[in-house]
Enzyme design. Sequence first.
Site, mmCIF file in Angstrom:
data_model
loop_
_atom_site.group_PDB
_atom_site.id
_atom_site.type_symbol
_atom_site.label_atom_id
_atom_site.label_comp_id
_atom_site.label_asym_id
_atom_site.label_seq_id
_atom_site.Cartn_x
_atom_site.Cartn_y
_atom_site.Cartn_z
ATOM 1 N N SER A 1 -5.772 -13.875 0.702
ATOM 2 C CA SER A 1 -7.021 -14.757 0.141
ATOM 3 C C SER A 1 -7.279 -14.206 -1.324
ATOM 4 C CB SER A 1 -7.993 -13.903 1.290
ATOM 5 O OG SER A 1 -9.218 -14.428 0.573
ATOM 6 N N HIS B 1 -4.832 -18.533 1.023
ATOM 7 C CA HIS B 1 -6.019 -18.915 1.755
ATOM 8 C C HIS B 1 -7.175 -18.797 0.366
ATOM 9 C CE1 HIS B 1 -8.686 -18.360 4.877
ATOM 10 N NE2 HIS B 1 -9.598 -17.672 4.419
ATOM 11 N N ASP C 1 -11.010 -19.299 -0.118
ATOM 12 C CA ASP C 1 -12.178 -19.557 0.513
ATOM 13 C C ASP C 1 -13.475 -20.187 -0.415
ATOM 14 O OD1 ASP C 1 -11.939 -17.437 2.757
ATOM 15 O OD2 ASP C 1 -11.399 -16.113 1.365
ATOM 16 N N MET D 1 -17.097 -20.743 -0.730
ATOM 17 C CA MET D 1 -18.233 -20.493 -0.183
ATOM 18 C C MET D 1 -19.596 -21.130 -0.800
ATOM 19 S SD MET D 1 -17.817 -16.430 0.271
ATOM 20 C CE MET D 1 -16.284 -15.674 1.146
ATOM 21 N N HIS E 1 -10.270 -22.661 3.336
ATOM 22 C CA HIS E 1 -11.454 -22.037 4.270
ATOM 23 C C HIS E 1 -12.826 -22.420 3.936
ATOM 24 C CE1 HIS E 1 -13.218 -18.472 6.560
ATOM 25 N NE2 HIS E 1 -13.470 -19.464 7.096
ATOM 26 N N MET F 1 -16.624 -22.255 3.890
ATOM 27 C CA MET F 1 -17.645 -21.733 4.573
ATOM 28 C C MET F 1 -18.893 -22.362 3.981
ATOM 29 S SD MET F 1 -16.158 -17.932 4.563
ATOM 30 C CE MET F 1 -14.886 -18.197 3.506
ATOM 31 N N MET G 1 -12.609 -15.631 13.310
ATOM 32 C CA MET G 1 -12.924 -14.656 12.090
ATOM 33 C C MET G 1 -13.091 -13.156 12.922
ATOM 34 S SD MET G 1 -13.279 -16.172 9.255
ATOM 35 C CE MET G 1 -14.112 -14.773 8.393
ATOM 36 N N GLY H 1 -18.191 -14.116 4.678
ATOM 37 C CA GLY H 1 -18.817 -14.043 3.417
ATOM 38 C C GLY H 1 -18.323 -13.057 2.442
ATOM 39 N N ASP I 1 -8.806 -13.507 10.232
ATOM 40 C CA ASP I 1 -9.252 -13.649 8.702
ATOM 41 C C ASP I 1 -10.287 -12.462 8.918
ATOM 42 O OD1 ASP I 1 -10.244 -13.758 6.060
ATOM 43 O OD2 ASP I 1 -10.955 -15.879 6.575
HETATM 44 C C1 DX5 Z 1 -14.346 -13.646 4.378
HETATM 45 C C2 DX5 Z 1 -13.211 -14.328 3.903
HETATM 46 C C3 DX5 Z 1 -12.004 -13.648 4.144
HETATM 47 C C4 DX5 Z 1 -11.878 -12.531 3.070
HETATM 48 C C5 DX5 Z 1 -11.194 -11.309 3.859
HETATM 49 O O1 DX5 Z 1 -15.433 -14.454 4.616
HETATM 50 O O2 DX5 Z 1 -13.043 -15.550 4.764
HETATM 51 O O3 DX5 Z 1 -10.922 -14.515 3.617
HETATM 52 O O4 DX5 Z 1 -11.174 -12.913 1.851
HETATM 53 O O5 DX5 Z 1 -10.993 -10.406 3.184
HETATM 54 P P1 DX5 Z 1 -10.465 -8.967 3.680
HETATM 55 O O6 DX5 Z 1 -8.968 -9.344 3.937
HETATM 56 O O7 DX5 Z 1 -10.504 -8.012 2.474
HETATM 57 O O8 DX5 Z 1 -11.248 -8.738 4.628
HETATM 58 ZN ZN ZN Z 2 -11.436 -16.940 4.553
#
Ligand code: DX5
Ligand code: ZN
Length: 243
Positions: free
Chosen positions: A7, A30, A32, A34, A63, A65, A134, A139, A172
Site C-alpha cells: 500500500s 494498492h 488508497d 480517501m 481501494h 474509501m 478490512m 483510514g 488489508d
Molecule cells: C487503511 C488502508 C490500508 C493501509 C494499511 O485504511 O486501507 O491499505 O495502507 O496499512 P498497514 O499495512 O500499515 O496496516
Molecule cells: Zn487499503
Amino acid sequence: MVRIHPSILSADFVNLERDLEKIASADGVHVDVMDAHFVPNLTFGLPMVQRIAEVTSLPIDVHLMIDDPDTWAPQYAIDRVDSVTFHAEATRDAVSLARELRARGTRASIAVKPGTLVDDVLEHLAEFDMVLVMTVEPGFGGQSFMGEMMPKVEALRGRAEELGIELALQVDGGITADTLPIAAASGADVFVAGSAVYGHSSPAERITALRDAGKGAFDTGRIDLRAIHRGIAGTGTAGSLET
Ligand code: DX5
Ligand code: ZN
C-alpha cells in the site's frame, strides 16, 4: 497463490515514482483513495491514480474509501487499473456498481469494514471478482491486525468454493509476516501491506518475506483449510443463504 500488494499509503508521496520502483517485485500496488468523509483521512483522487498508471507497470488495485462510490467509482476503471474496490457501507446498489465496473473492463471488488457483516456479500458473491475484508478500521496505516475478522474470510472462501467461482480474497490492515499466515490459512490470497513493506529499508526484501510467510501457511499444512471450510458450511452459515 499468495499475492502481495504493498500500500502506497506508507510511501513518500513526494517521491512516489521512486517508491513505486522499490516495489517492482510485488504482484500489484494498492492505492488508497480517501475523501475525509467516509474515513477521517484524506489522500488523493483520480488525477493521482492516472499518473500512477503512467509510471508503474504493476497492476493497480484501487481501494476507494469514499462516499457515493456509485457515482465516482466507474471513473477509476482506467487502463492498468486491475480492480476497483468500493465499500459496502457507502454504496447504494453494490450489484449494479459491480456490473458497471466489469462492463468497463476492470475487476469489481467490495470491501467490508470490521463492523460490517458479510451476509449480503455472500448472497451476491458471484457478482464480485474480489472481496476485501478490512482487518483494521479504514483510514490509517500502522494499526494492529484484527484476527477476529477471520470468520468472515473463512465464510467467504467456503461460499466461493461451494459456488465453484474464482474469488480473490483480500485482507488489508496490520498485515506482517506474523499475521499474514493467519489470514492465508483462513482463505485470503491477496495481502495488502503498507507499513510492513515501506517501514523497512528494503521493501523488496519485505515483499519476499511476506510471500514466503504466506507460502509456509499453505505448505506446512499447519491448518487444514478445507476442514475449516467444511466446518463453516456445516454450522448453518451456509444453510441460511439462498441457493
Ligand atoms: C487503511 C488502508 C490500508 C493501509 C494499511 O485504511 O486501507 O491499505 O495502507 O496499512 P498497514 O499495512 O500499515 O496496516
Ligand atoms: Zn487499503
